[in-house]
Design a protein around this motif. Structure first.
Motif, PDB file in Angstrom:
ATOM      1  N   PHE A  20      38.630  59.148  50.109  1.00 15.75           N
ATOM      2  CA  PHE A  20      39.889  58.860  49.403  1.00 15.75           C
ATOM      3  C   PHE A  20      39.743  59.709  48.094  1.00 15.75           C
ATOM      4  CE2 PHE A  20      40.990  55.530  51.986  1.00 15.75           C
ATOM      5  CZ  PHE A  20      42.408  55.656  52.139  1.00 15.75           C
ATOM      6  N   ASP A  21      38.341  59.881  47.383  1.00 15.55           N
ATOM      7  CA  ASP A  21      38.270  60.497  46.412  1.00 15.55           C
ATOM      8  C   ASP A  21      38.422  62.064  46.654  1.00 15.55           C
ATOM      9  OD1 ASP A  21      37.490  58.199  45.053  1.00 15.55           O
ATOM     10  OD2 ASP A  21      35.553  58.206  45.124  1.00 15.55           O
ATOM     11  N   SER A  22      38.295  62.554  47.746  1.00 17.60           N
ATOM     12  CA  SER A  22      38.521  63.989  47.984  1.00 17.60           C
ATOM     13  C   SER A  22      39.938  64.311  48.360  1.00 17.60           C
ATOM     14  CB  SER A  22      37.705  64.363  49.346  1.00 17.60           C
ATOM     15  OG  SER A  22      38.499  64.051  50.522  1.00 17.60           O
ATOM     16  N   LEU A  23      40.953  63.521  48.207  1.00 15.40           N
ATOM     17  CA  LEU A  23      42.146  63.644  48.306  1.00 15.40           C
ATOM     18  C   LEU A  23      42.760  64.290  46.982  1.00 15.40           C
ATOM     19  CD1 LEU A  23      43.325  60.583  50.262  1.00 15.40           C
ATOM     20  CD2 LEU A  23      42.871  62.996  51.202  1.00 15.40           C
ATOM     21  N   ASP A  24      43.470  65.334  47.187  1.00 17.20           N
ATOM     22  CA  ASP A  24      44.145  65.892  45.960  1.00 17.20           C
ATOM     23  C   ASP A  24      45.490  64.969  45.332  1.00 17.20           C
ATOM     24  OD1 ASP A  24      42.512  68.080  45.729  1.00 17.20           O
ATOM     25  OD2 ASP A  24      44.055  69.305  47.017  1.00 17.20           O
ATOM     26  N   ASN A  25      45.751  65.071  44.163  1.00 17.32           N
ATOM     27  CA  ASN A  25      46.799  64.229  43.596  1.00 17.32           C
ATOM     28  C   ASN A  25      46.641  62.692  43.845  1.00 17.32           C
ATOM     29  OD1 ASN A  25      47.882  66.493  42.524  1.00 17.32           O
ATOM     30  ND2 ASN A  25      48.733  67.277  44.590  1.00 17.32           N
ATOM     31  N   VAL A  26      45.611  62.111  44.212  1.00 12.31           N
ATOM     32  CA  VAL A  26      45.668  60.695  44.189  1.00 12.31           C
ATOM     33  C   VAL A  26      44.590  60.118  43.520  1.00 12.31           C
ATOM     34  CG1 VAL A  26      44.650  58.779  46.145  1.00 12.31           C
ATOM     35  CG2 VAL A  26      46.041  61.144  46.659  1.00 12.31           C
ATOM     36  N   ASP A  27      45.047  59.188  42.799  1.00 12.30           N
ATOM     37  CA  ASP A  27      44.250  58.293  41.756  1.00 12.30           C
ATOM     38  C   ASP A  27      43.708  57.113  42.326  1.00 12.30           C
ATOM     39  OD1 ASP A  27      42.836  57.452  39.570  1.00 12.30           O
ATOM     40  OD2 ASP A  27      44.536  57.053  38.286  1.00 12.30           O
ATOM     41  N   ASN A  28      42.356  56.883  42.555  1.00 11.27           N
ATOM     42  CA  ASN A  28      41.936  55.591  43.282  1.00 11.27           C
ATOM     43  C   ASN A  28      41.444  54.387  42.305  1.00 11.27           C
ATOM     44  OD1 ASN A  28      42.191  56.425  46.377  1.00 11.27           O
ATOM     45  ND2 ASN A  28      41.117  58.124  45.532  1.00 11.27           N
ATOM     46  N   LEU A  29      41.975  53.479  42.400  1.00  9.92           N
ATOM     47  CA  LEU A  29      41.554  52.274  41.832  1.00  9.92           C
ATOM     48  C   LEU A  29      40.537  51.439  42.593  1.00  9.92           C
ATOM     49  CD1 LEU A  29      41.582  50.774  39.150  1.00  9.92           C
ATOM     50  CD2 LEU A  29      43.907  49.810  39.715  1.00  9.92           C
ATOM     51  N   TYR A  30      39.421  51.263  42.432  1.00 10.86           N
ATOM     52  CA  TYR A  30      38.501  50.481  43.170  1.00 10.86           C
ATOM     53  C   TYR A  30      38.303  49.180  42.237  1.00 10.86           C
ATOM     54  CZ  TYR A  30      37.945  54.658  45.960  1.00 10.86           C
ATOM     55  OH  TYR A  30      37.916  55.961  46.634  1.00 10.86           O
ATOM     56  N   LEU A  31      38.996  48.240  42.449  1.00 10.73           N
ATOM     57  CA  LEU A  31      38.639  47.051  41.753  1.00 10.73           C
ATOM     58  C   LEU A  31      38.061  45.793  42.782  1.00 10.73           C
ATOM     59  CD1 LEU A  31      41.946  45.985  39.879  1.00 10.73           C
ATOM     60  CD2 LEU A  31      39.898  47.130  38.915  1.00 10.73           C
ATOM     61  N   PHE A  32      36.942  45.228  42.200  1.00  8.55           N
ATOM     62  CA  PHE A  32      36.275  43.998  42.913  1.00  8.55           C
ATOM     63  C   PHE A  32      36.545  42.772  42.150  1.00  8.55           C
ATOM     64  CE2 PHE A  32      32.476  42.136  44.502  1.00  8.55           C
ATOM     65  CZ  PHE A  32      32.775  42.203  45.824  1.00  8.55           C
ATOM     66  N   TYR A  33      36.817  41.924  42.784  1.00 11.98           N
ATOM     67  CA  TYR A  33      36.758  40.505  42.088  1.00 11.98           C
ATOM     68  C   TYR A  33      35.686  39.761  42.623  1.00 11.98           C
ATOM     69  CZ  TYR A  33      38.295  35.597  40.938  1.00 11.98           C
ATOM     70  OH  TYR A  33      38.153  34.457  40.673  1.00 11.98           O
ATOM     71  N   THR A  34      35.100  39.103  41.379  1.00 10.74           N
ATOM     72  CA  THR A  34      34.057  38.011  41.651  1.00 10.74           C
ATOM     73  C   THR A  34      33.948  37.339  40.534  1.00 10.74           C
ATOM     74  OG1 THR A  34      31.710  37.556  42.162  1.00 10.74           O
ATOM     75  CG2 THR A  34      32.294  39.594  41.018  1.00 10.74           C
ATOM     76  N   LYS A  35      33.626  35.915  40.721  1.00 17.25           N
ATOM     77  CA  LYS A  35      33.443  35.117  39.572  1.00 17.25           C
ATOM     78  C   LYS A  35      32.142  35.186  39.070  1.00 17.25           C
ATOM     79  CE  LYS A  35      36.410  31.331  41.627  1.00 17.25           C
ATOM     80  NZ  LYS A  35      36.387  29.991  41.941  1.00 17.25           N
ATOM     81  N   LYS A  36      31.222  35.733  39.806  1.00 14.59           N
ATOM     82  CA  LYS A  36      29.825  35.948  39.382  1.00 14.59           C
ATOM     83  C   LYS A  36      29.463  36.914  38.291  1.00 14.59           C
ATOM     84  CE  LYS A  36      28.091  34.711  43.756  1.00 14.59           C
ATOM     85  NZ  LYS A  36      27.394  34.932  44.984  1.00 14.59           N
ATOM     86  N   LYS A  37      29.364  36.580  36.965  1.00 17.83           N
ATOM     87  CA  LYS A  37      29.413  37.659  35.916  1.00 17.83           C
ATOM     88  C   LYS A  37      28.148  38.612  36.201  1.00 17.83           C
ATOM     89  CE  LYS A  37      32.087  35.438  33.269  1.00 17.83           C
ATOM     90  NZ  LYS A  37      33.431  36.098  33.156  1.00 17.83           N
ATOM     91  N   ASN A  38      27.039  38.429  36.996  1.00 14.16           N
ATOM     92  CA  ASN A  38      25.957  39.260  37.085  1.00 14.16           C
ATOM     93  C   ASN A  38      25.904  39.762  38.716  1.00 14.16           C
ATOM     94  OD1 ASN A  38      25.019  39.253  34.422  1.00 14.16           O
ATOM     95  ND2 ASN A  38      24.117  37.510  34.783  1.00 14.16           N
ATOM     96  N   TYR A  39      27.336  40.023  39.246  1.00 17.41           N
ATOM     97  CA  TYR A  39      27.145  40.290  40.753  1.00 17.41           C
ATOM     98  C   TYR A  39      26.405  41.589  40.869  1.00 17.41           C
ATOM     99  CZ  TYR A  39      28.989  41.004  45.215  1.00 17.41           C
ATOM    100  OH  TYR A  39      28.945  41.250  46.608  1.00 17.41           O
ATOM    101  N   LYS A  40      25.581  41.730  42.012  1.00 16.67           N
ATOM    102  CA  LYS A  40      24.886  42.902  42.423  1.00 16.67           C
ATOM    103  C   LYS A  40      25.514  43.210  43.852  1.00 16.67           C
ATOM    104  CE  LYS A  40      22.065  42.800  38.719  1.00 16.67           C
ATOM    105  NZ  LYS A  40      22.747  43.751  37.768  1.00 16.67           N
ATOM    106  N   PHE A  41      26.038  44.398  43.995  1.00 11.73           N
ATOM    107  CA  PHE A  41      26.392  44.779  45.216  1.00 11.73           C
ATOM    108  C   PHE A  41      25.042  44.895  46.217  1.00 11.73           C
ATOM    109  CE2 PHE A  41      29.846  46.255  42.836  1.00 11.73           C
ATOM    110  CZ  PHE A  41      31.002  45.716  43.376  1.00 11.73           C
ATOM    111  N   SER A  42      25.296  44.256  47.601  1.00 16.88           N
ATOM    112  CA  SER A  42      24.330  44.319  48.401  1.00 16.88           C
ATOM    113  C   SER A  42      24.300  45.622  49.522  1.00 16.88           C
ATOM    114  CB  SER A  42      24.313  42.996  49.368  1.00 16.88           C
ATOM    115  OG  SER A  42      25.483  42.887  50.169  1.00 16.88           O
ATOM    116  N   LYS A  43      25.464  45.860  49.818  1.00 13.04           N
ATOM    117  CA  LYS A  43      25.977  46.935  50.628  1.00 13.04           C
ATOM    118  C   LYS A  43      26.185  48.118  49.896  1.00 13.04           C
ATOM    119  CE  LYS A  43      26.495  43.615  54.316  1.00 13.04           C
ATOM    120  NZ  LYS A  43      26.716  42.211  53.887  1.00 13.04           N
TER     121      LYS A  43
END
Length: 122
Positions: A20-43
């Motif tokens: 998706f980041d390679s597409l021209d004229n596309v702005d990607n919004l990657y939002l991730f919701y979590t209640k955990k203030k110190n969330y660490k992505f595992s994957k």
């Protein structure tokens, strides 16, 4: 064009976001919701492109933002169903199915497709 991506912490994020980041004229919004203030992505190995949101109201307000054209669900885990009521009807909604959500039992305790996964046809 601006795309809001709805996703889980999965291995699929890396390759999909690169595409998706390679597409021209596309702005990607990657939002991730979590209640955990110190969330660490595992994957996810490149979380720097992701905005982590801790407020549910702030997160769901993005589903009807005027500047969002497309809402792209990367798989639809049953926990995402609650977001549908926040989606503005003018938005294009795309569901990229990875497979497990079709054969797994979700909220309704039944599968989306009534197929026996181990039959030769499937």
């Amino acid at each position: 064009m601006k795309i809001l991506h709805v996703f889980t912490d999965s291995f699929f994020f890396e390759s999909v976001s690169i595409f998706f980041d390679s597409l021209d004229n596309v702005d990607n919004l990657y939002l991730f919701y979590t209640k955990k203030k110190n969330y660490k992505f595992s994957k996810i190995r490149s979380p720097q492109k992701i905005t982590v949101v801790h407020s549910y109201n702030d997160y769901v307000s993005n589903f009807h933002r005027a500047d969002i054209d497309i809402i792209y669900f990367h798989s639809i885990h049953f926990k995402f169903y609650k977001y549908f009521k926040f989606i503005d009807e003018s938005k294009i909604v795309i569901w990229w199915c990875f497979g497990t959500e079709i054969y797994s039992k979700g909220i309704t305790n039944s599968t989306i497709l009534p197929l026996k996964i181990y039959k030769p046809l499937t």
